[in-house]
Structures are given as structure tokens and as C-alpha cells.
Enzyme design. Sequence first.
Site, PDB file in Angstrom:
ATOM      1  N   TYR A   1     -28.637  20.573  36.223  1.00 43.36           N
ATOM      2  CA  TYR A   1     -28.982  21.889  35.668  1.00 43.36           C
ATOM      3  C   TYR A   1     -28.708  22.929  36.738  1.00 43.36           C
ATOM      4  CZ  TYR A   1     -31.847  25.795  34.058  1.00 43.36           C
ATOM      5  OH  TYR A   1     -32.271  27.036  33.675  1.00 43.36           O
TER       6      TYR A   1
ATOM      7  N   GLU B   1     -26.916  30.273  32.559  1.00 46.22           N
ATOM      8  CA  GLU B   1     -27.552  28.958  32.610  1.00 46.22           C
ATOM      9  C   GLU B   1     -26.518  27.909  32.228  1.00 46.22           C
ATOM     10  OE1 GLU B   1     -30.425  27.902  29.477  1.00 46.22           O
ATOM     11  OE2 GLU B   1     -31.810  27.374  31.100  1.00 46.22           O
TER      12      GLU B   1
END
Lengths: 392, 297
Positions: A115, A203
Site C-alpha cells: 500500500y 492512493e
Amino acid sequence: MNIHEYQAKELFEKFGVATPGGSVANSPEEARAAAEKIDGKIVVKAQVHAGGRGKGTFKNGFQGGVHLVDSADDAAEIAGKMIGETLVTHQTGEEGKLVRKVLIAEAVDIDHEYYFSIVMDREHSAPVIIASREGGVNIEDVAENTPEKIITEVVDPLMGLQQYQARKLAKQLGFTTEQMRPAAKLFLSIYKLFISCDCAMVEVNPLVATPDGQVLALDAKFGFDDNALYRHPEIEAMRDPEEEDPREVEAAKFDLNYIGLDGNIACLVNGAGLAMATMDIIKHYGGDPANFLDVGGGATEEQVTNAFRILCGDPKVDAILVNIFGGIMQCDIIANGIIGAAKNIEINVPLVVRLEGTNVAQGREILANSGLPIINAEDLDDAAKKVVESIA
Amino acid sequence: MAILVQEDTKVLVQGITGGFGGKHAQLSLDYGTNVVAGVTPGKGGQTFGSSTPVYDTVAEAVAETGATVSAVFVPPPFAADAILEGVDAGLDLVVAITEGIPVADMMRVKAGMKGSSTRLIGPNCPGVVTPGTGTDSNGGCRIGISPGYIHKRGSVGVVSRSGTLTYEAVWQTTQLGLGQSTCVGIGGDPINGTSHLDILKMFQDDPETESIILIGEIGGNAEVEAGRWAQENCTKPIAAFIAGATAPPGRRMGHAGAIVSGGDDTAQAKKAALAECGISIAETPSDMGGALKRAIG
């Protein structure tokens, strides 16, 4: 403002962010042509502004908005089952979303999912990188259950992300010595994109390592700073009005700050804080706000008239509350805007008006002389009570 | 005393020849504020209104008039530069009224201001008012866009992220007869120059301020940070209102800073945290004066 996955991919390519090859298709034929350029497995992804596509269902019964196929023929066939059909996911609501385009991309083998995000952080007044070795899952859950697996790095706003910071991040995330340089290069290029496009947030989830040693950005979510869109016409052009609330699209044409909600009491307010507080007090007295609407400080009569047109055009609206505390905004302009609106459109629901502030005496007089069936309110409390009572 | 600005503070207005800046510069002059200069690059030598001189640069305006405070009304693409010009000229206080400055610009301004003696209030704020003692509070120092007549010189310090909600609090405390020492709009943007906490500390040190109204909204943790400090350090009664209880998560509610992004920054969470700090909570925006009266006891 949101963008589609294929548009995110285009931004990645423009800024040299390593990502699997692919392109967007508007028809099965285009899907076939795009798939023919890809060696190996192909992924076909429905393009809508909603998560949960893989587990979604089309209204025609077809399962899944994300499919893995082996040939261009299969890609064209799957694209045919998606384009022009409505996809329902846990984020779209029952009505679902019409799929107009699909993304045809190279499917990559994945060794590990990470991530990686950059946000404009208010606490540090700086960009902050948040990353984790636990990618491909809901990052809020990782932060909640295993906070030690979240890595943060604050970037100096004047210096920008340094190469050593990118290498440090790569090692902290557990990339091998061989993977460190491609990973660091990827982080630096994502940072460049973040700054160059005035993003509020990027993101990348997941960011992946492949068995052949590549580090790639697979899927991304972007948030842009609306204040900076004036200097990014190329990003403004990515706006897809089909994906937005039609009431909001209409309001944006007149520079009105509008957000549609599900209630039946419409409000028209000056100032964002007061607009939020007006929604709150409607709820406090048992009502349900239909919208957030800040007409701003410099609103013209024309904007006020158009705001009324949008509120009255919403079939869910049973009453309207106008709450103005004029600072920049003058009460007489609001009053004339209301009269202008009443001339052109039929206001057939109760209208409660509370005016205070700059030119309040003129504003009240204009409304009193208008002959319109307006319910006057003394203050905000009185206004909220009266509008809730008006539909009780 | 009041905080930040006094009746005799010398004020200059950046962007005084624009429609917005000019209108509010004139309203401040009418209020009796000591507006001594305007600045618009390329319009030096002109006169604003009856007698206010216009300069090309802030440095010249400061050298000629001794202004110590600036109000910035410059459009968003040029506002960051205007703020830095005020900092460079050594002003004590720059109040940035401009709404819509890119967040990245403010991030650089804030980093660039480190180590300077200038305080920034805003951007995207209604400004600062220290009410005067004349009719409708005339004779005070009005910097920004607040309607002057709603004020009354008195004892309540008001600090807020929202313009029109500040007016609500001011009007309610005027009607209660309490009046205000100073009203400070710190602005609705995610990156601003001065926080709730900074202003709370000033109110605590100001003898004229006897009680405080703190107005916040969803997003960020600035209000709770201020509340925690107040619990330990502030001896004056405080009332608070937090806007946005009905705001849907993830949507930007007008103000760039007003977006619920975690779970700790909802209106409910903030109200609960502030109540724990011993602060009197206004359940509705019309109860701010009432909550303050309950806090005073």
C-alpha cells in the site's frame, strides 16, 4: 472530483510511473484491438466511479465487473457484456451505474502487494507518505489492528521528496536490495505527479512486486485540490459529469457550492460553516436536509435565482429554508434573487426566510413588498422550527 | 486591551483597487478603522476614496505610513505571493481574506514563513474585529468582511473557522449584552496560519477577555487540541459549537478543510472530546450564546 481508473493510468504514463500497459475501449471492437497489443493474460475492467467492481453484478445477470481472459476474442466478448449495461456494487446503491467504457490492461503476476499513498496533511502542513507492506486490503483495518505495519514519512514542502527518503521507505517496506532502486524510482515519480497535478491525495493500492523483479502501480485513487483546478485544465477535462449527481452538475455551472442529500428540506445559505450548521439545526428539530448549498459571499441575483431553480426542480423537496447572515453577501441581493426566481418558476412549497447582516433592512422591505407568501423568521432557531412545522 | 489589533492599529489593504477589496476597505474606513494605505502593483500614486494613498509595494507602504497589519484581498492565483510580500516587509500581522488559494501554495507559504516574526491569520477567513465603543461599535478595528454593526465592545473572545457562524456568535453575544473583546476568524482551509489553540492562549492572557466562544467544524483535530490545552491551562469559561453533524463522510463541505476523513474528526466525536475537557457545548448554532451563559454560570 474523482477520475476513472483508465484516466489514472494515463496520468501514470505521463509522469513515468511504472504501471502495466493498457488502454480504454468504448466498444467490443475497440476492446479487441486494445487486447491484441497485449502479450499474455488480459484483464477487462468496467469503468465506473465506485469500488467493489470485481464482486459486483450487472443487471443483465452477468457476474463481475473485472475479468481475466486469455485472448482478444474473449476480451471483446466480455467487453460486450459490460458496455451499455448497469453494474451494481456495494458502493453504487441499488440503481447501479451504467458502464460506458472498459479498461483493457495487461494482467501481471504478483509476488507481493503493498500500500502506498501521499496525502496533503493538515497537521504537518506538508505532504506525508503513508505506506505498508500489507497492501491490497482495506488500509483502515491494517491501521486499526496492526498500527506497527504502517510507515509514515513527512516530506519537506520546500525540498520535496529526497532520493534517500525513497530508498529508506523501500527498505522499510521490505523490498530486496535488487528491488530497492525500481521501488524508489516509482515513489519519486508518484511524488512528482502528486505535486505537479496539485493532488490532495494519491492512493496506490495495490502497488506490486512481480516475480521478474518489476515494481508497478496497479490501481490508484486520486483526489484533487479543487482550489487548484484553475491551473489544470487537463485534469478538469477528466471530469465525467455522467458519474455525478445531476443536481450538483447543474449547480457547478453557476458556481454554486452544492451537495445533494436525501432529505426533503432544501436550504440556501451563505457561508459554508453556516450552511453546515443550518443542516444540523434542521435535523435537531426533527427535519431532514435535502442539500448543502453555500451561495458564497459574492453571489449575484442571477446565481440566487438559479439556486432556487435547482432547489425547486428537486422532486424530493417539500420546503425551503433561506438562511442569510450577510457579511460580504448583501441581504437586498438575496431578496431580489428570491423575487427573480418567483417570477420565472413556481415556488409551490413553503418558503421560510431568515435575513440578518449587511443591508438587512432593505432586504426585509423588498420581501415584505413583494406579495410573495414568505414565512418570515426572527432568528435561526425560529427559522428551523418554522420550516420543520411547515411540512409536519 | 483585546488581542491582535487595537482601535489605533495602522492597517494597509493589499488589493484595495479591486472591487471586493475596495468595498471592504471603504466599510472599514466608515467603521472608523485606521486604514492608512492600500497596495496594488502598478497603481502606486493613486488615491483610494477621499485620501488613502495607494502604493506599488508593501515595503513602500510600510516605510511611508508605519502600517503594521495587512488585509489581503488579492485573487487566489496571486494571494500566496501577496502574503509573502507582507512577511518580507516585516508586518506584525497578515490577515488573508482570500478564498480558494491552492493548498500547495499555502503549504509553501507556511514553510517559507518559519522563523519570521509575522503572524498569519487565514486564509479563507472573515478577518479580525476589535469592536469600538461608538454607536454600532464604530471606532473599532475591522479587518476583513464582517458586518460592523453586529458587534459591541465587551468581554467575550470569539474564535472560529467559519465566517457566517462567527457572525451568529457575535450577534448572540451582542444581544445578551456581553459584547466582544476581539473576534478572530482563523479560516476554513486545511492549512492556515493561526490555530484555535494559538488564539485561545492569547485570550487567556488578555485581561479584557472574560469568556470564550470556540467555533469549529468537521475535519482535522485542531478544536480538540485546543480543548485539551484549555482543560489544563485556561481559567476562563468556554463554550463551543461544532458544525457538520449531518455532513456525509468523504465530501468536502464548501470549506476545503471541512471533510470527514477518519472517525475522530466527526462533529459528534469532537463535541464529546470537548465536553470531556469541561467545555460547554452548544447543540445548535442558535445556542452558542446560551451555552456561554451556562459556562459562565
